[in-house]
Design an enzyme around this catalytic site. Structure first.
Site, PDB file in Angstrom:
ATOM      1  N   GLY A 281      51.086  24.766  45.266  1.00  0.00           N
ATOM      2  CA  GLY A 281      52.408  25.334  45.470  1.00  0.00           C
ATOM      3  C   GLY A 281      53.508  24.341  45.783  1.00  0.00           C
ATOM      4  O   GLY A 281      53.583  23.251  45.199  1.00  0.00           O
ATOM      5  N   SER A 282      54.369  24.717  46.712  1.00  0.00           N
ATOM      6  CA  SER A 282      55.614  23.990  46.969  1.00  0.00           C
ATOM      7  C   SER A 282      55.433  22.595  47.551  1.00  0.00           C
ATOM      8  O   SER A 282      56.408  21.858  47.691  1.00  0.00           O
ATOM      9  CB  SER A 282      56.494  24.823  47.905  1.00  0.00           C
ATOM     10  N   THR A 283      54.209  22.219  47.880  1.00  0.00           N
ATOM     11  CA  THR A 283      53.980  20.842  48.335  1.00  0.00           C
ATOM     12  C   THR A 283      54.297  19.836  47.227  1.00  0.00           C
ATOM     13  O   THR A 283      54.441  18.646  47.493  1.00  0.00           O
ATOM     14  CB  THR A 283      52.519  20.651  48.784  1.00  0.00           C
TER      15      THR A 283
END
Length: 570
Positions: A281-283
């Site tokens: 995800g947003s990592t």
């Protein structure tokens, strides 16, 4: 006048006897000299042989004596010399049916009582078999050995054989791996360095790992507590020294006890940290912004993008935000609130070819680089099918799956000055120096990204990851888990990837929870900001003092580079 003295004349027989004696003495003298010369020659030959053996011989006797002192398999220790794996002598119990002299039925009943994996009928069948040798138990417990010995049956043979012991039980179990019943490396570092650990020339010196037992224990404890609290099916964590690539701690849950690895569930033997691949995800968003800084598409943290309710990709699919701005937003705000809409637009500016080039240099398109045999390969759309819509999707951390170690190495690359180095589980020293790296990002980009990730923790979605005084920076990531052929809407993988201390980065860490559940304390939320982020903060608070990072409220990243571009909402 004096009378003349008569002359003395020896008789011929006497003269002949004297001559014979002299001749005999001469012969004896010659023989003595020859004997002495032969003796001296033998002594000389012996001395020369001993000298030659001392200088050029194979020292077989000494080698055999020395080999007897070397364990059949070398020890494994942590970076401080603490034993993690060593070889001991254990008991092996066997049955030799042809040598059984007692009552076979009674013996079968006794064996069933001591080893209930078979009943009396099963043991009787073994006793009556035509086999010459049957293992009853290898690595037998002392109590069992004592009880079997007390039976007094000649057909039961007791012997000693080498056995691998992991004295810290489940500590760093997936790093260490385990050996099979015959003592060969079957997984982990045991398998990767099987030759090194068994060859006579190298097995006498312990294999020193980069792992720190103290830090490993702290990471494992906090992750296990988080897994229990949020009722997750699994978890993983990795801590790296960003300048050397050393893995200081690595764990995968469920727990594994390598002493009984063969009896453990396959789920416990699976290494989520290096073999499991997940959409994290947003990592990924910091990488997208860093790429754009490097290419010049983003010129400042104040650069603006339209961040309204949704954004349509070229394929017609909409991108939405969990926390929509409903207005234009800056790069700083995009990262702070984890905007998919803003990041997708930045990724589109970077473009497909350049993004794939960055990902390849970061190792995100292949197998993760580390010594372990359990290495996962990144999964993404093949190059032929990778279009602009794919680039935008990958930009905010979807349509690409990597291992937690991949992600930790990516953060190490981004914050060590922009240089990629493979991770290592061997202690860095004179014999194992720091690996030569390759540049991915410029030093300027690496520096600018510090304040951006610190902003996420001080004002954004990662507030719960903060550890007071330790200047944590990082990024949350929540992704729907792939189940079967599709995404499960209510099942998540949650991750927090971060670096500390952010004013002078030294360590990168990733914590991941597999299928965490909401709790009353999270108000029904199961996203990373509510579970992975606080776990990260707890780990940092425990390990930072061990790593020599002192808490300091006066030091921080240069926040003046991002704060002017963040609008304070009323």
């Amino acid at each position: 006048m004096n009378a003349p003295t008569p002359a003395l004349v020896a008789r011929p027989e006497r003269l002949r006897l004297v001559g014979q004696r002299r001749q005999l003495l001469g012969v004896m003298h010659q023989r003595l000299m020859v004997g002495m010369l032969l003796f001296a020659a033998i002594i000389g030959a012996v001395v020369l042989r001993l000298t030659w053996l001392g200088l050029f011989g194979d020292h077989a006797g000494r080698q055999a004596s020395y080999s007897a002192l070397i364990p059949p398999r070398g020890d494994i220790v942590d970076r401080d010399g603490q034993p993690l794996a060593r070889t001991i002598d254990s008991w092996t119990v066997a049955l030799q049916p042809a040598k059984v002299i007692g009552d076979k039925r009674a013996l079968a009943v006794q064996l069933a009582g001591l080893m209930p994996e078979k009943d009396a009928a099963g043991w009787l069948a073994e006793i009556n078999s035509t086999k010459s040798f049957i293992y009853l138990r290898r690595r037998a417990a002392p109590r069992l050995v004592q009880a079997l010995n007390a039976i007094g049956e000649p057909g039961i043979a007791l012997s000693r054989e080498p056995d691998r012991l992991y004295p810290q039980t489940d500590l760093a179990a997936h790093v260490l791996g385990h050996t099979d019943i015959d003592g060969h490396g079957a997984a982990g570092m045991e398998r990767a360095f099987d030759k090194h650990l068994t060859e006579e020339a190298t097995r006498g010196e312990p294999l020193a790992l980069s792992i720190s037992s103290r830090i490993q224990q702290a990471l494992e404890h906090e992750l296990l507590q988080a897994k229990t609290t949020f009722n997750a099916v699994g978890a993983a964590g990795v801590l790296l020294d960003i300048h050397t690539g050393e893995v200081l701690a690595m764990t995968s849950l469920p727990q594994l006890n390598p002493n009984i690895a063969g009896n453990m569930d396959p789920e416990a033997r699976f290494n989520r940290a290096t073999l499991g691949v997940f959409e994290l995800g947003s990592t990924f968003k910091p990488f997208t912004v860093a790429m754009a800084l490097d290419t010049g598409d983003v010129k400042s943290m104040g650069q603006m993008y339209p961040c309204y309710d949704k954004f349509l990709r070229p394929n017609g699919r909409a991108v939405t935000d969990t926390h929509p701005f409903g207005r234009p937003c800056s790069v700083a705000e995009i990262m702070m609130e984890s905007s998919n809409i803003g990041t997708a637009q930045i990724a589109g500016q970077v473009g497909t070819e350049r993004m794939r080039g960055f990902l390849e240099k970061m190792g995100f398109l292949g197998k993760v680089e580390i010594e372990l045999p359990e290495r996962g390969r990144a999964l993404t759309i093949p190059k032929a099918g990778w279009d602009t819509s794919t680039t935008m999707t990958v930009g905010f951390g979807h349509a690409i799956a990597v291992t937690p170690l991949h992600l930790a190495m990516g953060y190490a690359t981004l914050y060590n000055g922009g240089v990629y180095r493979p991770a290592t589980l061997l202690k860095v020293d004179r014999r194992h120096p720091v690996a030569k790296g390759r540049r991915v990002f410029t030093e300027e980009t690496s520096y600018k990204m510090r304040a951006l990730l610190r902003l996420v923790v001080t004002k954004g979605t990662g507030k719960k990851a903060d550890a007071v005084g330790y200047r944590v920076g990082g990024k949350t990531g929540t992704a729907e888990k792939v189940v079967g052929r599709g995404y499960a809407k209510n099942i998540n993988i949650t991750t927090f990837a971060g670096v500390f201390p952010m004013d002078e980065p030294r360590y990168a860490m990733v914590v991941m929870l597999d299928e965490p559940k909401a709790t009353a304390d999270t108000y029904g939320w199961r996203t990373a900001g509510w579970n992975a982020a606080p776990t990260f903060g707890k780990v940092v608070a425990r390990i930072a003092p061990m790593l020599g990072v002192r808490p300091d409220l006066k030091r921080d990243a240069n926040m003046s580079e991002v704060l002017p571009y963040v609008r304070e909402e009323k």
